[in-house]
Design a protein around this motif. Structure first.
Motif, mmCIF file in Angstrom:
data_model
loop_
_atom_site.group_PDB
_atom_site.id
_atom_site.type_symbol
_atom_site.label_atom_id
_atom_site.label_comp_id
_atom_site.label_asym_id
_atom_site.label_seq_id
_atom_site.Cartn_x
_atom_site.Cartn_y
_atom_site.Cartn_z
ATOM 1 N N ALA A 57 0.827 -1.208 0.000
ATOM 2 C CA ALA A 57 0.000 0.000 0.000
ATOM 3 C C ALA A 57 0.865 1.262 0.000
ATOM 4 N N ARG A 58 2.031 1.179 0.594
ATOM 5 C CA ARG A 58 2.932 2.338 0.649
ATOM 6 C C ARG A 58 4.083 2.258 -0.345
ATOM 7 N N ASN A 59 4.407 1.041 -0.793
ATOM 8 C CA ASN A 59 5.542 0.861 -1.689
ATOM 9 C C ASN A 59 5.040 0.375 -3.040
ATOM 10 N N LEU A 60 5.032 1.264 -4.007
ATOM 11 C CA LEU A 60 4.486 0.943 -5.326
ATOM 12 C C LEU A 60 5.362 -0.009 -6.124
ATOM 13 N N GLU A 61 6.575 -0.300 -5.646
ATOM 14 C CA GLU A 61 7.453 -1.244 -6.336
ATOM 15 C C GLU A 61 7.143 -2.702 -5.981
ATOM 16 N N THR A 62 6.427 -2.934 -4.895
ATOM 17 C CA THR A 62 6.154 -4.296 -4.442
ATOM 18 C C THR A 62 5.462 -5.144 -5.504
ATOM 19 N N PRO A 63 4.380 -4.684 -6.137
ATOM 20 C CA PRO A 63 3.756 -5.514 -7.173
ATOM 21 C C PRO A 63 4.703 -5.816 -8.333
ATOM 22 N N ASP A 64 5.531 -4.841 -8.714
ATOM 23 C CA ASP A 64 6.490 -5.075 -9.798
ATOM 24 C C ASP A 64 7.467 -6.181 -9.429
ATOM 25 N N ALA A 65 7.982 -6.142 -8.208
ATOM 26 C CA ALA A 65 8.924 -7.166 -7.758
ATOM 27 C C ALA A 65 8.260 -8.540 -7.726
ATOM 28 N N ILE A 89 7.602 -11.430 10.490
ATOM 29 C CA ILE A 89 9.052 -11.643 10.610
ATOM 30 C C ILE A 89 9.870 -10.756 9.683
ATOM 31 N N GLU A 90 9.193 -9.950 8.890
ATOM 32 C CA GLU A 90 9.883 -9.162 7.869
ATOM 33 C C GLU A 90 10.914 -8.197 8.451
ATOM 34 N N ALA A 91 10.538 -7.399 9.416
ATOM 35 C CA ALA A 91 11.450 -6.379 9.945
ATOM 36 C C ALA A 91 12.698 -6.995 10.570
ATOM 37 N N THR A 92 12.519 -8.054 11.323
ATOM 38 C CA THR A 92 13.672 -8.697 11.959
ATOM 39 C C THR A 92 14.595 -9.313 10.921
ATOM 40 N N LEU A 93 14.041 -9.948 9.894
ATOM 41 C CA LEU A 93 14.859 -10.518 8.825
ATOM 42 C C LEU A 93 15.670 -9.431 8.135
ATOM 43 N N ARG A 94 15.023 -8.308 7.827
ATOM 44 C CA ARG A 94 15.728 -7.210 7.160
ATOM 45 C C ARG A 94 16.879 -6.712 8.023
ATOM 46 N N GLU A 95 16.628 -6.554 9.305
ATOM 47 C CA GLU A 95 17.680 -6.077 10.211
ATOM 48 C C GLU A 95 18.822 -7.081 10.321
ATOM 49 N N GLU A 96 18.502 -8.358 10.468
ATOM 50 C CA GLU A 96 19.537 -9.374 10.650
ATOM 51 C C GLU A 96 20.376 -9.590 9.396
ATOM 52 N N THR A 97 19.783 -9.406 8.223
ATOM 53 C CA THR A 97 20.526 -9.611 6.978
ATOM 54 C C THR A 97 21.145 -8.313 6.459
ATOM 55 N N ARG A 98 20.733 -7.195 7.014
ATOM 56 C CA ARG A 98 21.156 -5.859 6.586
ATOM 57 C C ARG A 98 20.683 -5.542 5.155
ATOM 58 N N VAL A 99 19.667 -6.239 4.692
ATOM 59 C CA VAL A 99 18.991 -5.930 3.432
ATOM 60 C C VAL A 99 17.742 -5.179 3.869
ATOM 61 N N LEU A 100 17.869 -3.858 3.961
ATOM 62 C CA LEU A 100 16.889 -3.060 4.689
ATOM 63 C C LEU A 100 15.737 -2.526 3.857
ATOM 64 N N LYS A 101 15.965 -2.269 2.586
ATOM 65 C CA LYS A 101 14.918 -1.671 1.758
ATOM 66 C C LYS A 101 14.034 -2.744 1.140
ATOM 67 N N THR A 102 12.777 -2.364 0.911
ATOM 68 C CA THR A 102 11.836 -3.280 0.271
ATOM 69 C C THR A 102 11.278 -2.633 -0.983
ATOM 70 N N PRO A 103 10.819 -3.463 -1.896
ATOM 71 C CA PRO A 103 10.867 -4.911 -1.877
ATOM 72 C C PRO A 103 12.307 -5.398 -2.060
ATOM 73 N N SER A 104 12.554 -6.613 -1.609
ATOM 74 C CA SER A 104 13.895 -7.167 -1.773
ATOM 75 C C SER A 104 13.841 -8.668 -1.968
ATOM 76 N N PHE A 105 14.918 -9.166 -2.567
ATOM 77 C CA PHE A 105 15.142 -10.594 -2.718
ATOM 78 C C PHE A 105 16.390 -10.903 -1.897
ATOM 79 N N ILE A 106 16.288 -11.827 -0.962
ATOM 80 C CA ILE A 106 17.410 -12.192 -0.104
ATOM 81 C C ILE A 106 17.724 -13.666 -0.355
#
Length: 138
Positions: A57-65, A89-106
């Motif tokens: 709803a806030r990130n217009l790139e999510t559907p594209d990803a 679990i999204e926020a904790t995963l982003r912090e632990e992997t340091r892949v902070l921006k979304t959308p992302s592929f980890i």
């Protein structure tokens, strides 16, 4: 192996975008709801890609990803499997992997973090980055 210190009982929030839902419904990607699901999925043999959608709803790139991921997997001849990371679990995963921006592929290989790709990219950039990430020694 990476140990995820995540709560297994975080509250759910937000509505799932139809293109994100399509990944689990049509393509059969598992939806990882808690730290146990995440650890079990990423520790399997092979390479794994976690899709961290963020708030569509806030990130217009999510559907594209969400559209790019199956195409990327196909371009690599199904050389990795995929899962969708749920809100709890999204926020904790982003912090632990340091892949902070979304959308992302980890990407992981047998429990080891290989790297991530944040935000929407040009197709050639996805190919180059994914090639580099999955070629990394796990």
């Amino acid at each position: 192996m990476h140990d995820f210190a995540m709560p297994d009982t975080a509250p759910k929030s937000g509505k799932i975008h139809p293109l994100v839902a399509r990944l689990t419904e049509e393509f059969g990607y598992p939806r990882l709801e808690n730290g146990s699901d995440l650890a079990e999925f990423t520790r399997r043999p092979g390479v794994h890609c976690l899709f961290v959608p963020g708030d569509a709803a806030r990130n217009l790139e999510t559907p594209d990803a969400a559209v790019v991921l199956p195409e990327l997997r196909q371009a690599f001849q199904n050389g990795f499997d995929c899962a969708v990371v749920a809100d709890p679990i999204e926020a904790t995963l982003r912090e632990e992997t340091r892949v902070l921006k979304t959308p992302s592929f980890i990407f992981f290989r047998e429990g080891e973090l290989l790297g991530g790709i944040e935000k929407i990219r040009d197709w050639d950039d996805y190919i180059a980055r994914t090639s580099h990430i999955i070629a990394a020694k796990g």
